[in-house]
Design a protein around this motif. Structure first.
Motif, PDB file in Angstrom:
ATOM      1  N   GLU A  36     -14.340  42.107  31.806  1.00 16.92           N
ATOM      2  CA  GLU A  36     -15.716  41.885  31.371  1.00 16.92           C
ATOM      3  C   GLU A  36     -16.605  43.103  31.581  1.00 16.92           C
ATOM      4  N   ASP A  37     -16.430  43.826  32.671  1.00 13.51           N
ATOM      5  CA  ASP A  37     -17.247  45.017  32.930  1.00 13.51           C
ATOM      6  C   ASP A  37     -17.031  46.066  31.853  1.00 13.51           C
ATOM      7  N   LEU A  38     -15.761  46.280  31.461  1.00 10.41           N
ATOM      8  CA  LEU A  38     -15.467  47.252  30.406  1.00 10.41           C
ATOM      9  C   LEU A  38     -15.999  46.773  29.071  1.00 10.41           C
ATOM     10  N   LEU A  39     -15.869  45.478  28.802  1.00 14.67           N
ATOM     11  CA  LEU A  39     -16.378  44.916  27.555  1.00 14.67           C
ATOM     12  C   LEU A  39     -17.888  45.076  27.457  1.00 14.67           C
ATOM     13  N   HIS A  60     -17.172  32.838  24.684  1.00 16.04           N
ATOM     14  CA  HIS A  60     -17.349  33.773  25.796  1.00 16.04           C
ATOM     15  C   HIS A  60     -18.228  34.948  25.377  1.00 16.04           C
ATOM     16  N   TRP A  61     -17.968  35.505  24.179  1.00 15.05           N
ATOM     17  CA  TRP A  61     -18.777  36.628  23.690  1.00 15.05           C
ATOM     18  C   TRP A  61     -20.203  36.175  23.428  1.00 15.05           C
ATOM     19  N   LEU A  62     -20.363  34.975  22.894  1.00  9.78           N
ATOM     20  CA  LEU A  62     -21.715  34.446  22.644  1.00  9.78           C
ATOM     21  C   LEU A  62     -22.484  34.327  23.953  1.00  9.78           C
ATOM     22  N   SER A  63     -21.831  33.773  24.975  1.00 11.20           N
ATOM     23  CA  SER A  63     -22.484  33.618  26.270  1.00 11.20           C
ATOM     24  C   SER A  63     -22.811  34.968  26.892  1.00 11.20           C
ATOM     25  N   VAL A  71     -28.980  41.218  28.058  1.00 17.30           N
ATOM     26  CA  VAL A  71     -30.178  41.560  27.283  1.00 17.30           C
ATOM     27  C   VAL A  71     -30.998  42.619  28.004  1.00 17.30           C
ATOM     28  N   HIS A  72     -31.100  42.490  29.329  1.00 17.44           N
ATOM     29  CA  HIS A  72     -31.856  43.475  30.107  1.00 17.44           C
ATOM     30  C   HIS A  72     -31.177  44.841  30.068  1.00 17.44           C
TER      31      HIS A  72
END
Length: 454
Positions: A36-39, A60-63, A71-72
């Protein structure tokens, strides 16, 4: 037979190599997706329009893409991609024109009209304010008692309808202002300024929060200087700033027995819910003839007020004097210059950040010169925006102005260079006034791409 078998063997080997490569790529993709960090690091560099498509890849991608943390990280300091404003004299749903700020930006306009919701009044929806990627909108040409208000994200196409304030207060509304800082919070607030129910000459604030989804009264009634406009505001430094249409510092304005000194304007610290005073800069010197006696009055009239990348700017009124006929004053030696003021973040004072040389602009664009009796009598242009870009030493900050003939120019505030940025499309009845500018010469709204939820 042997040759044919050899060919088949080579083809088979090639297919095996391709299959191995595809398998390796699939394995790499799976590894990236599972990390997830790399993504996140990869998605942070993907254009927002592509991110909108990626939301449909998986839950998962939507979340991940819609999470407040992502977003931040994606856009902590929003930067305007384009400017837009409504066309003149629209009786129904107004249409909007966009001016891209990039020299080679060919992206289509995010919208031409606002149709994200069916407004029950039937006259359409108009934009009241742009704030860090969100738009505050309202029923177009509607009475305050029936008007509906909306918050809209034109990037994600999400919208929210604000609940109406109490009916007995609706007709007393003086202005609605949006306050949103994605760096501080994923939630936004809407500030309503209305007349006090106990004293019509005092004002009361109500605040709506997207976190609580409700309105509540904030603070005590307060007095405001004459000509204070609560309709148009600037959100900057965590505060909603209101402006005054007219200022005369030699007068004192009296409201409900409270003596108020000028010149100053008001602002609301949103988190602290406290109204404060901000002294105004004084720059222009005008000489008027009163009963055959000259009287000098110091005043400040703004031709532009706006925020850009954490800086709040005010530009004094563009000189439209009869050059050579107005007596020069030692504090105003050059009537062809107008100042771009910036206020310190601690509100300790104003300072002149830039100067705009109108005579230099007229050398490149002579159509801004206003003539009277075959001589220059001033300058005609409408300042749309001041745009800050990165560090000033990189010559990145510029001014956007509309000049006669439907042209929009870009004036570099550091090296004083200028280019034609855009050409407006005349729409509607009598698009231009007698000076060759749009009939409604208002400052433009900033369009900022944002993933913020509403």
């Amino acid at each position: 037979m042997i040759k044919m078998g050899a060919k088949r063997g080579r083809t088979s080997n090639q297919l095996s190599l391709v299959s191995c490569k595809e398998s390796s790529m699939m394995a790499s993709a799976v590894n990236v997706a599972s990390n997830e960090d790399l993504l996140i690091q990869i998605l942070l560099h993907v254009p927002i329009k592509t991110l909108m498509a990626f939301k449909s890849v998986s839950k998962h991608w939507l979340s991940l893409i819609t999470s407040p943390g992502f977003v931040h990280l994606r856009n902590p300091l929003p930067s305007a991609a384009s400017l837009f404003f409504a066309t003149s004299f629209c009786r129904n749903n107004p249409s909007y024109q966009f001016i891209p700020l990039g020299a080679t930006d060919g992206c289509p306009a995010p919208f031409k009209t606002l149709d994200f919701v069916h407004d029950p009044l039937g006259s359409g929806i108009s934009v009241l304010q742009s704030c860090n990627g969100l738009l505050l909108c309202a029923s177009y040409r509607a009475r305050e008692l029936k008007r509906r208000y909306y918050v809209y994200n034109p990037t994600t196409k999400q919208s929210a309808t604000l609940p109406q304030i109490r009916r007995e207060y609706a007709k007393k509304v003086c202005g609605m202002n949006l306050a949103f800082d994605p760096v501080k919070s994923p939630h936004y607030k809407v500030v309503c300024v209305r007349r006090s129910e106990t004293n019509r000459q005092l004002f009361q604030i109500e605040i709506y929060s997207s976190e609580t989804l409700s309105w509540r009264v904030s603070g005590q009634p307060f007095a405001a200087p004459m000509y204070t406009s609560f309709q148009n505001c600037t959100y900057w430094n965590g505060s909603v700033h209101w402006w005054r249409g007219r200022v005369d510092p030699w007068h004192r304005f009296i409201h409900t027995g409270v003596r108020i000194d000028g010149p100053y304007t008001l602002y609301l610290k949103v988190d602290e819910e406290r109204v404060e005073q901000l002294p105004l800069p004084m720059r222009n010197i005008a000489t008027v003839n009163l009963n055959e006696q000259d009287e000098v009055k110091t005043y400040f009239t703004a031709s532009y007020i706006g925020e850009s990348e954490g800086h709040w700017h005010i530009i004094e009124e563009v000189p439209r004097h009869i050059l050579g006929e107005v007596p020069r004053h030692r504090n105003n030696p050059n009537l062809s210059l107008c100042n771009v003021y910036e206020v310190a973040r601690d509100y300790s004072g104003w300072f002149v950040k830039y100067q705009v040389d109108l005579s230099a602009i007229s050398n490149v664009f002579p159509e801004i010169i206003k003539y009277r009796y075959n001589r220059c009598s001033g300058y005609i242009l409408n300042i749309l925006s001041v745009v800050r870009r990165g560090r000033e030493e990189e010559d990145a900050s510029f001014l956007v102005a509309e000049i006669p003939g439907g042209k929009v120019i870009r004036y570099n505030l550091v090296d004083k260079s200028m280019t034609k940025l855009w050409e407006l499309t005349p729409i509607g009845y009598k698009f231009y006034n007698d000076d060759g500018l749009r009939r409604d010469c208002v400052s433009a709204f900033s369009y900022i791409e944002s993933l913020a939820c509403v």
